[in-house]
Design an enzyme around this catalytic site. Structure first.
Site, mmCIF file in Angstrom:
data_model
loop_
_atom_site.group_PDB
_atom_site.id
_atom_site.type_symbol
_atom_site.label_atom_id
_atom_site.label_comp_id
_atom_site.label_asym_id
_atom_site.label_seq_id
_atom_site.Cartn_x
_atom_site.Cartn_y
_atom_site.Cartn_z
ATOM 1 N N GLY A 89 0.841 -1.198 0.052
ATOM 2 C CA GLY A 89 0.096 0.153 0.069
ATOM 3 C C GLY A 89 0.709 1.143 -0.087
ATOM 4 O O GLY A 89 0.140 2.464 0.471
ATOM 5 N N GLY A 90 2.107 1.076 -0.463
ATOM 6 C CA GLY A 90 2.923 2.260 -0.566
ATOM 7 C C GLY A 90 2.202 3.600 -1.476
ATOM 8 O O GLY A 90 2.426 4.576 -0.958
ATOM 9 N N ASP A 145 2.070 -1.260 -10.279
ATOM 10 C CA ASP A 145 3.346 -1.656 -9.821
ATOM 11 C C ASP A 145 3.321 -3.244 -9.515
ATOM 12 O O ASP A 145 3.459 -3.495 -8.346
ATOM 13 C CB ASP A 145 3.367 -0.824 -8.413
ATOM 14 N N LYS A 167 8.693 -4.395 -15.498
ATOM 15 C CA LYS A 167 9.854 -5.048 -14.995
ATOM 16 C C LYS A 167 10.749 -5.606 -16.338
ATOM 17 O O LYS A 167 10.142 -5.872 -17.381
ATOM 18 C CB LYS A 167 9.198 -6.428 -14.147
HETATM 19 C C1 LIG Z 1 5.736 -4.531 -5.856
HETATM 20 S S1 LIG Z 1 4.192 -5.076 -4.941
HETATM 21 C C2 LIG Z 1 3.582 -3.495 -5.136
HETATM 22 C C3 LIG Z 1 3.832 -2.660 -4.200
HETATM 23 C C4 LIG Z 1 3.214 -1.324 -3.839
HETATM 24 N N1 LIG Z 1 3.285 -0.508 -5.123
HETATM 25 C C5 LIG Z 1 3.245 -0.444 -2.859
HETATM 26 O O1 LIG Z 1 3.587 0.675 -2.960
HETATM 27 O O2 LIG Z 1 3.144 -0.974 -1.642
HETATM 28 C C6 LIG Z 1 3.491 -6.074 -6.309
HETATM 29 C C7 LIG Z 1 2.045 -6.522 -6.035
HETATM 30 O O3 LIG Z 1 1.225 -6.860 -7.139
HETATM 31 C C8 LIG Z 1 0.391 -7.852 -6.740
HETATM 32 N N2 LIG Z 1 0.023 -8.509 -7.921
HETATM 33 C C9 LIG Z 1 0.768 -9.471 -8.767
HETATM 34 N N3 LIG Z 1 -0.146 -10.108 -9.630
HETATM 35 C C10 LIG Z 1 -1.452 -9.371 -9.522
HETATM 36 C C11 LIG Z 1 -2.484 -9.397 -10.251
HETATM 37 N N4 LIG Z 1 -2.534 -10.216 -11.211
HETATM 38 N N5 LIG Z 1 -3.541 -8.617 -9.910
HETATM 39 C C12 LIG Z 1 -3.458 -8.002 -8.760
HETATM 40 N N6 LIG Z 1 -2.332 -7.822 -8.113
HETATM 41 C C13 LIG Z 1 -1.211 -8.416 -8.331
HETATM 42 C C14 LIG Z 1 1.104 -8.802 -5.866
HETATM 43 O O4 LIG Z 1 0.223 -9.702 -5.100
HETATM 44 C C15 LIG Z 1 1.875 -7.803 -4.951
HETATM 45 O O5 LIG Z 1 1.393 -7.357 -3.925
#
Ligand SMILES: C[S@@+](CC[C@H](N)C(=O)[O-])C[C@H]1O[C@@H](n2cnc3c(N)ncnc32)[C@H](O)[C@@H]1O
Length: 338
Positions: free
Chosen positions: A210-211, A264, A294
């Site tokens: 949640g950042g 993200d 990525k």
């Molecule tokens: C790098 S983290 C995001 C960090 C976030 N931007 C923050 O500021 O805290 C990536 C997130 O993408 C989610 N994710 C990956 N594939 C996804 C999908 N198909 N649908 C929704 N969320 C997804 C993962 O569960 C993970 O929590």
């Protein structure tokens, strides 16, 4: 043809791609490594004016910062005296607002901090009557000192690709900050001049922990956060936030429901682009999107081109593609829907 020399900086491990970008813009580039994978000297077959103009026309993704080499000397104390004499002769600095950007490697003979070295140099330049400042300088004096040599140059801040020292923008981590990922969006705000406070309703795809969501809430937006993973407990009852604990390919929104889409997801770039383009119906025309891509493949420049084409095919106009200082193995795309 006139040649010019620069110290070039990329994120650690990405210097080769910055070199490739320079090669595509300027042809043969002679380069010498200063810090492996990160900082190198490049000799470009173009005048400084041409270098600035071409880079401004086609902003690089991986080349984060560039500073001219106009002075070069051995890395000893007498070289510092000579550097001060050289800078005292740069009359354009007299009476101007000047930022002094100094980077020094651990093996430079001056053992105190770069800040102390900067102060010493500024004292030697008192005769110039310049106003040494960080904010809105007219000129930047960039100095890079390592065990072998000291390099310096004077340039306009806009010609360095970033107004930060070495293109490294640093933020203080707040108490209770949910993730370091927040820095990416904070940097995107500054670097791309995105007016986040002017948006009303954002969707954050891959939002956990949640950042980014917390940043958008701080900017006064309503946020719909999509992620099967849990959001940080401090956000679970946040006003203005709707949490959908779902995979992004399972959610349905209204047409034009959002004026900002951020994602993200740190996922395969093509799958991410497919998923996000599938949700673009919910972004109103004129809306903004900020998406991290990525870098999983060996040929990131080709992959970035492909991802950009996928978004362009869906009425997204690319404003910038850039590896931000806070991006690790990824870049950030900033787009507007037309
Ligand atoms: C790098 S983290 C995001 C960090 C976030 N931007 C923050 O500021 O805290 C990536 C997130 O993408 C989610 N994710 C990956 N594939 C996804 C999908 N198909 N649908 C929704 N969320 C997804 C993962 O569960 C993970 O929590």
């Amino acid at each position: 043809m006139e040649a010019s020399r620069y110290i070039c900086t990329a994120n650690h491990g990405f210097a080769a791609y910055a070199q490739e970008e320079l090669f595509r813009l300027f042809g043969a580039v002679k380069s010498t490594q200063l810090l492996p994978g990160e900082v190198f000297i490049a000799t470009l077959q173009a005048s400084p004016e041409e270098v600035a103009a071409r880079l401004a026309q086609q902003l690089p993704v991986f080349l984060r910062h560039i500073q001219p080499i106009q002075f070069e000397d051995a890395g000893d104390s007498l070289a510092l005296e000579r550097l001060a004499a050289y800078l005292n002769g740069r009359e354009e600095l007299a009476g101007q607002k000047v930022a002094m950007h100094l980077r020094k490697s651990v093996d430079y003979f001056w053992t105190e901090s770069p800040g102390q070295l900067r102060e010493w140099i500024q004292e030697q330049l008192q005769g110039l009557n310049a106003e040494f400042t960080v904010q809105d300088p007219a000129w930047v004096v960039s100095i890079y000192a390592d065990g072998a040599a000291i390099y310096a140059g004077v340039s306009r801040p806009e010609d360095n690709l970033s107004s930060w020292n070495g293109g490294a923008i640093r933020f203080r981590k707040d108490d209770g900050q949910i993730s370091r990922a927040k820095f990416k969006l904070m940097e995107a705000e500054k670097e791309f001049e995105i007016p986040f406070s002017s948006f009303r309703h954002a969707v954050d795809i891959g939002a956990s922990p949640g950042g980014w969501t917390s940043f958008l809430l701080e900017r006064g937006l309503q946020v719909t956060a999509v992620d099967p993973a849990l959001m940080h407990e401090s956000l679970r009852k946040a006003p203005g936030l709707k949490i959908l604990r779902r995979n992004a390919n399972e959610v349905k929104f209204k047409e034009n429901e959002f004026d900002l889409l951020v994602c993200d997801m740190s996922w395969s770039p093509k799958l991410m682009a497919k998923l996000v383009t599938g949700l673009l119906y919910s972004l109103a025309p004129g809306g903004t999107a900020v998406v991290t891509v990525k870098l999983m493949h060996k040929k990131p420049l080709a992959m970035i081109k492909e991802i950009i084409a996928m978004f362009e095919g869906e009425r997204m106009q690319i404003q910038r593609a850039k590896q931000l200082f806070h991006n690790r193995d990824e870049i950030t795309l900033y787009m507007i829907k037309y």
